[in-house]
Design an enzyme around this catalytic site. Structure first.
Site, PDB file in Angstrom:
ATOM      1  N   HIS A 164       0.835  -1.217   0.000  1.00  0.00           N
ATOM      2  CA  HIS A 164       0.000   0.000   0.000  1.00  0.00           C
ATOM      3  C   HIS A 164       0.867   1.264   0.000  1.00  0.00           C
ATOM      4  O   HIS A 164       0.439   2.312   0.487  1.00  0.00           O
ATOM      5  CB  HIS A 164      -0.972   0.034   1.191  1.00  0.00           C
ATOM      6  CG  HIS A 164      -1.718  -1.257   1.391  1.00  0.00           C
ATOM      7  ND1 HIS A 164      -2.944  -1.511   0.830  1.00  0.00           N
ATOM      8  CD2 HIS A 164      -1.366  -2.397   2.048  1.00  0.00           C
ATOM      9  CE1 HIS A 164      -3.337  -2.723   1.151  1.00  0.00           C
ATOM     10  NE2 HIS A 164      -2.397  -3.292   1.891  1.00  0.00           N
ATOM     11  N   SER A 285      14.541  21.727 -16.168  1.00  0.00           N
ATOM     12  CA  SER A 285      13.311  22.479 -16.384  1.00  0.00           C
ATOM     13  C   SER A 285      13.641  23.780 -17.101  1.00  0.00           C
ATOM     14  O   SER A 285      14.699  24.370 -16.874  1.00  0.00           O
ATOM     15  CB  SER A 285      12.665  22.779 -15.028  1.00  0.00           C
ATOM     16  OG  SER A 285      11.817  23.906 -15.129  1.00  0.00           O
ATOM     17  N   LYS A 291      15.800  22.095 -11.071  1.00  0.00           N
ATOM     18  CA  LYS A 291      15.185  20.794 -11.321  1.00  0.00           C
ATOM     19  C   LYS A 291      16.106  19.797 -12.001  1.00  0.00           C
ATOM     20  O   LYS A 291      16.924  20.137 -12.838  1.00  0.00           O
ATOM     21  CB  LYS A 291      13.931  20.947 -12.200  1.00  0.00           C
ATOM     22  CG  LYS A 291      12.752  21.598 -11.529  1.00  0.00           C
ATOM     23  CD  LYS A 291      12.271  20.875 -10.282  1.00  0.00           C
ATOM     24  CE  LYS A 291      11.625  19.547 -10.589  1.00  0.00           C
ATOM     25  NZ  LYS A 291      10.353  19.716 -11.299  1.00  0.00           N
ATOM     26  N   GLU A 298      10.110   8.583 -16.889  1.00  0.00           N
ATOM     27  CA  GLU A 298       8.697   8.973 -17.044  1.00  0.00           C
ATOM     28  C   GLU A 298       8.167   8.563 -18.417  1.00  0.00           C
ATOM     29  O   GLU A 298       7.017   8.140 -18.559  1.00  0.00           O
ATOM     30  CB  GLU A 298       8.542  10.491 -16.889  1.00  0.00           C
ATOM     31  CG  GLU A 298       8.856  10.994 -15.487  1.00  0.00           C
ATOM     32  CD  GLU A 298       8.937  12.514 -15.481  1.00  0.00           C
ATOM     33  OE1 GLU A 298       7.889  13.160 -15.477  1.00  0.00           O
ATOM     34  OE2 GLU A 298      10.066  13.055 -15.506  1.00  0.00           O
TER      35      GLU A 298
END
Ligand code: ARG
Length: 494
Positions: A164, A285, A291, A298
């Site tokens: 979980h 970024s 960043k 991804e």
């Protein structure tokens, strides 16, 4: 009548030419040109079977075989590229026939004897699919081997295992990475099985009803390295199960890569911090200078979506089609190509990302504390001392609550409070409250104890070696060997 050099393969009964916009709309050459080698092989096998069955004369067959062999050699050498847009070829099959006719003249018109594009396209696509699946087995094996090597150096790096997404019980990083390795091993086996199941030749089914010529489909199948021949000529041209299955196999592999990639995304976050990515595998970024994003990971996760979409698309494509052949099948190719390509490029990208990641075992170890990871151990300890498990669960639950209210871990509780919650606890209870010890103690089969992980490493290694052996041992189709030098080898002519 003289040999036709251009125009469709079916002009005779038409008084008008096809509307140019519909030619454009129905044309598959832009994407099926990548089947050119496979179609040439299918045509070589078909011609040779026709020769052996005395359906073609030796002179015609040899002219066709030599012509096709030359095309194959030139294509492989990069001396010839498939470009038929200006000549109006509607697909790669039309391109090959027209190009062959330009080279050898009249005999080219005999190549299509007792054949239809219905069996022809599927035989080429099956050859392509088998080749692509086999190379995916290799790439999958490579990635799993890389992950396995990472696992090998972390048999005693402990971190929380999650359920979980809440800290559950301690495991080793090796144990965790092996979970991903085994998923890939299953993928590689599935790819191999799909490869084998695609090995049914449809060649000789012709349009759907075979032929009155004395065809020998088993012979052309054997020449192409297929293990089986179609049992029914209608199904032979109506069957795209191998396409859907290959896409599914690729999609499931993508799902596994996606779960791994998602973990990289999660673990590189400041909140987890279990992984650091090298600059070479990170992106920045355009606005936030600080960043460092795990964009390749991804995108692996994102690309799983399109592979899954292709499976649905293919099943939807097939579900309402009357037997046997329908033009809808032309739509199978882009979906299949993209599913297989996506899996291939994602495997390669995952290997690069995996190479550029550093596991922060210090952060993993820190995370062992703060999640009461010893709770199950404490319950088991009580069970060993005679407490029924359900009672132990309840008692440890109280101890957890007590520790929580004091703002600490179970290990921080004074012995007295443990004993008051858990009457069977003794002075030696502290030893089970150390999470690292707990992981070591879990030596049930497939568990995190180093000895068990060593067993897993060993069996995963041999599963991977076996897959590698299969992949490297795959032989090119006999017809390919006989013709690949552009020479028709003497022994290949009966
Ligand atoms: N280009 C088609 C394909 O990619 C094959 C030809 C369709 N027409 C036919 N009568 N078989 O599947």
């Amino acid at each position: 009548m003289s040999q036709k050099q251009a125009g469709p393969l079916w002009g005779g009964r038409f008084a008008e030419t096809l509307h140019p916009a519909l030619h454009e709309f129905t044309n598959s050459l832009p994407f099926d040109r990548r089947l050119v080698r496979h179609d040439l092989l299918g045509s070589l096998a078909h011609t040779r079977m026709l020769l052996e069955q005395n359906i073609l004369s030796r002179g015609d067959a040899e002219a066709i075989l030599a012509g096709l062999s030359n095309l194959l050699r030139e294509i492989e050498a990069g001396d010839l590229v498939v470009e038929g847009e200006d000549e109006g070829d509607e697909d790669v099959h039309a391109w090959i026939e027209r190009t062959l006719a330009g080279r050898i003249g009249e005999p080219a018109g005999r190549l299509h004897t007792a054949r239809s594009r219905n069996d022809q396209t599927s035989v080429a696509l099956r050859l392509f699919t088998r080749e692509a699946l086999s190379s995916l087995v290799g790439l999958t094996q490579d990635l799993a081997t890389q992950w396995l090597a990472q696992a090998e150096s972390h048999t005693e790096s402990w971190l929380p295992g999650y359920t979980h997404l809440q800290r559950g019980q301690p495991v080793s990083l090796a144990h965790h990475l092996l979970a991903h390795v085994w998923a890939l091993i299953a993928d590689a086996h599935r790819l191999r099985q799909t490869h084998d199941e695609a090995g049914v030749s449809p060649l000789g089914a012709a349009a759907l009803a075979g032929s009155s010529f004395p065809l020998d489909p088993a012979r052309s199948a054997a020449l192409l390295g297929f293990d089986e021949v179609f049992p029914n000529s209608i199904l032979a041209v109506a069957d795209r199960d191998y396409v859907a299955q290959a896409a599914f196999t690729a999609a499931l592999l993508m799902v596994h890569l996606s779960r791994w990639a998602d973990e990289i995304v999660l673990w590189t976050s400041s909140e987890f911090g279990f992984v650091r990515l090298s600059d070479a595998v990170s992106q920045g970024s355009s606005i936030m200078p600080q960043k460092k994003n795990p964009e390749a990971a991804e995108l692996i996760r994102g690309k799983a979506g399109r592979a899954i979409g292709h499976v649905s698309g293919l099943l939807a494509l097939m579900k309402g089609l009357p037997f046997a052949y329908n033009s809808d099948f032309q739509e199978d190719k882009e979906a299949l190509f993209d599913a297989l390509d996506t899996a291939g490029t994602s495997l390669a990208a995952a290997a690069i990302v995996a190479d550029g990641l550093e596991y922060r075992t210090d952060r993993m170890r820190e995370a062992l504390h703060g999640g009461m990871l010893a709770a199950t151990e404490l319950a088991d300890y009580l069970v060993h001392r005679g407490t029924p498990f359900r009672t132990a669960h309840e008692q440890v639950g109280h101890a957890v609550r007590e520790a929580e209210s004091r703002g600490g871990e179970l290990a921080d509780l004074p012995l007295d409070s443990i004993k008051s919650c858990c009457p069977d606890a003794d002075d030696d209870v502290a030893q089970v409250l150390d999470p690292e010890r707990a992981a070591e103690a879990h030596d049930s089969p497939g568990g995190p104890a180093p000895a068990r992980v060593a067993e897993q490493l060993e069996s995963a290694r041999s599963a991977l070696a076996e897959l590698r052996e299969w992949q490297e041992g795959r032989e090119p189709p006999p017809i390919y060997v006989a013709h690949r030098d552009g020479q028709l080898l003497e022994e290949s002519i009966p």
